[in-house]
Write a protein that holds these residues in place. Structure first.
Motif, mmCIF file in Angstrom:
data_model
loop_
_atom_site.group_PDB
_atom_site.id
_atom_site.type_symbol
_atom_site.label_atom_id
_atom_site.label_comp_id
_atom_site.label_asym_id
_atom_site.label_seq_id
_atom_site.Cartn_x
_atom_site.Cartn_y
_atom_site.Cartn_z
ATOM 1 N N ASP A 36 -7.833 -9.060 13.680
ATOM 2 C CA ASP A 36 -8.181 -8.259 12.507
ATOM 3 C C ASP A 36 -9.686 -8.357 12.244
ATOM 4 O O ASP A 36 -10.199 -9.435 11.941
ATOM 5 C CB ASP A 36 -7.386 -8.773 11.300
ATOM 6 C CG ASP A 36 -7.426 -7.804 10.139
ATOM 7 O OD1 ASP A 36 -8.152 -6.796 10.225
ATOM 8 O OD2 ASP A 36 -6.735 -8.057 9.136
ATOM 9 N N ASP A 37 -10.374 -7.246 12.368
ATOM 10 C CA ASP A 37 -11.819 -7.166 12.108
ATOM 11 C C ASP A 37 -12.656 -7.938 13.134
ATOM 12 O O ASP A 37 -13.721 -8.471 12.802
ATOM 13 C CB ASP A 37 -12.182 -7.674 10.693
ATOM 14 C CG ASP A 37 -11.592 -6.833 9.572
ATOM 15 O OD1 ASP A 37 -10.843 -5.882 9.867
ATOM 16 O OD2 ASP A 37 -11.887 -7.135 8.401
ATOM 17 N N CYS A 76 -7.814 -1.227 8.499
ATOM 18 C CA CYS A 76 -6.527 -1.838 8.880
ATOM 19 C C CYS A 76 -5.308 -0.927 8.896
ATOM 20 O O CYS A 76 -4.667 -0.755 9.939
ATOM 21 C CB CYS A 76 -6.230 -3.001 7.936
ATOM 22 S SG CYS A 76 -7.477 -4.287 7.959
ATOM 23 N N ASP A 291 -8.016 -4.388 15.484
ATOM 24 C CA ASP A 291 -7.691 -3.182 14.695
ATOM 25 C C ASP A 291 -8.910 -2.370 14.295
ATOM 26 O O ASP A 291 -8.798 -1.185 14.025
ATOM 27 C CB ASP A 291 -6.887 -3.571 13.441
ATOM 28 C CG ASP A 291 -7.730 -4.323 12.412
ATOM 29 O OD1 ASP A 291 -8.673 -5.044 12.804
ATOM 30 O OD2 ASP A 291 -7.441 -4.189 11.205
ATOM 31 N N ASN A 292 -10.051 -3.025 14.180
ATOM 32 C CA ASN A 292 -11.301 -2.318 13.836
ATOM 33 C C ASN A 292 -12.460 -3.294 14.025
ATOM 34 O O ASN A 292 -12.249 -4.487 14.283
ATOM 35 C CB ASN A 292 -11.282 -1.762 12.400
ATOM 36 C CG ASN A 292 -10.924 -2.781 11.339
ATOM 37 O OD1 ASN A 292 -9.839 -2.726 10.766
ATOM 38 N ND2 ASN A 292 -11.807 -3.721 11.074
HETATM 39 MG MG MG Z 1 -8.950 -4.854 9.982
#
Ligand code: MG
Length: 472
Positions: A36-37, A76, A291-292
């Motif tokens: 995540d991130d 997200c 996710d990003n």
């Molecule tokens: Mg994220």
């Protein structure tokens, strides 16, 4: 010479048991590990000088390291919907012009009519688990068990949510709480931990959440080693606030952010070891991505997109291009892949590998990567649409990317700029998006316009699932 019938019999037994009766090929087990991130530059194999990720690096060396692989969105919720459904989130209603993600007071989630990878694989008797961050609706009707997963263990949304009102008052607001690492205390983020459909802990102990997710994955592998399985392991970290276990703290010279990434990497090492211990390493595909891009609004607490521009929330490369590894020893053609891929492609790829028909009642944005993974052939995907909320901001076509609109990063929100004529970059020559070459390639922009017209003519925008919150 006397003919020995017993020798002939033994020979026939050996011949039929070892040679001519092939064991029915077991379907490949599938594991997706989703950070995540995480920034494009945050693994040692993708160039980070002080974060050490030896397990992922080994997997990249044995498998395929993808250098042009993208998340389906730059934040997200829509990114996760894109991965699991193989569709741009604008189609499923999982992106919105009103809110960019789901919140603890959101009313909706991923609609039941959407088909997830897990539901596709259930059709051929895979056993399925979602471990980690869901963020596609925390109400029971939207949780993983209602979307094709047999097991769920995780925090159902982002780990920076559910801050007590009293703390927000005391500190002066959300940003004041989350930008100060001194506030990274479990009790300051009252997020629930859910097992299947039941809340089992609140606040979730985030100090050991990364380790527990890896342990759960190992346990699921060991319990289900005789069945084909699909595990979607979506870590809550390195999304802020950063947490690491006692064992991981202070291990990285990058500081707490490095400790977090190294703990994720260590868990991946344990998962790979479990596959080896159970004799499944030659029959499992593991994909790692994020996710990003990095949440740059948090300075040192956020990650790095390396040489790419921008971060989380933007349609610059740093917002959506992710460090990605495919690992399946003995199956995958090892190498560095610079062709275009997307998390949305996992839907079509897994569907094809499992021998399940692709549903014909909807439009997918998903390409089959299996010829490229297993036969060293060229990718089918040659373009990528970059949406922010429900607006098309950019398009990649082959080497080139055009920006029609740009806007700042999540939490920073620089002004929205419309570009007419569009900005045009050759991403293979200029991955940092520094040198606008629009004047030199008018034909490229014309071809892009045609592609967009066709795309938009067929676009049916899904009913907005993110807009409704609280008393709305
Ligand atoms: Mg994220």
């Amino acid at each position: 010479m006397r003919f020995d019938i017993s020798f002939l019999f033994l020979g026939l037994v050996l011949f039929f048991s070892c040679e001519s009766v092939p064991e029915k090929t077991k379907p490949l087990n599938l594991i997706v590990i989703f950070a995540d991130d995480l920034g494009y530059g945050d693994l040692s194999s993708f160039g980070h000088p002080t974060i050490q990720t030896p397990n992922l690096d080994q997997m990249a060396a044995e498998g395929q390291k993808w250098t042009n692989f993208y998340a389906g969105a730059s934040v997200c919720t829509p990114s996760r919907a894109a991965l699991l459904t193989g569709r741009l989130p604008i189609r499923s209603g999982m992106s919105s012009d009103k809110h960019r993600v789901l919140f603890p007071d959101s009313h909706n989630g991923l609609p039941s009519k959407e088909i997830t990878i897990a539901e596709q694989l259930k059709k051929v008797n895979y056993i399925t688990a979602c471990i980690g961050k869901w963020h596609l609706g925390h109400k029971e009707e939207y949780l993983p068990l209602q979307h094709g997963f047999d097991y769920y263990f995780g925090i159902p949304y982002s780990n920076d949510m559910d801050i007590p009102e009293s703390l927000l008052q005391e500190k002066g607001g959300y940003w004041e709480v989350v930008t100060d690492p001194k506030n990274n205390l479990i009790e300051n983020f009252q997020v629930p931990l859910i097992q299947n459909n039941t809340e089992i802990e609140r606040p979730a102990n985030q100090n050991n959440i990364t380790k527990r997710y890896a342990d759960q994955t190992v346990e699921f592998i060991k319990t289900n080693k005789d069945k084909p399985f699909f595990i979607y392991l979506a870590h809550n970290l390195p999304h802020i606030p950063l947490f690491a276990s006692k064992e991981a703290l202070g291990k990285s010279s990058r500081g707490l952010y490095g400790d977090v990434i190294q703990e994720i990497d260590q868990g991946i090492g344990e998962i790979i070891q479990a596959l080896k211990d159970e004799g499944l390493d030659q029959n499992t595909l593991v994909v790692f991505t994020s996710d990003n891009g990095p949440w740059t609004a948090f300075n040192e607490q956020g990650g790095s997109a390396g040489l790419l521009k921008g971060g989380k929330g933007t349609t610059w490369e740093g917002g959506m291009r992710e460090p990605t590894v495919f690992w399946a020893p003995g199956k995958i053609t090892p190498g560095i892949v610079d062709q275009i891929g997307s998390t949305m492609d996992l839907f079509h790829t897994f569907t094809k590998m499992a021998g399940v028909p692709l549903p014909e009642d909807r439009i997918f944005d998903s390409f089959d990567l299996s010829p490229l993974l297993f036969e060293g052939k060229k990718a089918e995907r040659n373009h990528l649409f970059y949406y922010r909320e429900n607006e098309l901001y950019a398009l990649r076509m082959g080497d080139f990317k055009a920006h029609f609109i740009t806007k700042g990063e999540y939490g920073l929100y620089g002004g929205k700029e419309i570009h007419n004529p569009p900005l045009l970059y050759n991403l293979n020559h200029d991955p940092a998006e520094q040198y606008n070459v629009a004047n030199q390639f008018p034909d490229v922009l014309t071809a892009m316009e045609k592609l967009i017209t066709g795309h938009q003519e067929k676009m049916r925008v899904g009913e907005d699932q993110l807009k409704s919150r609280g008393s709305d």
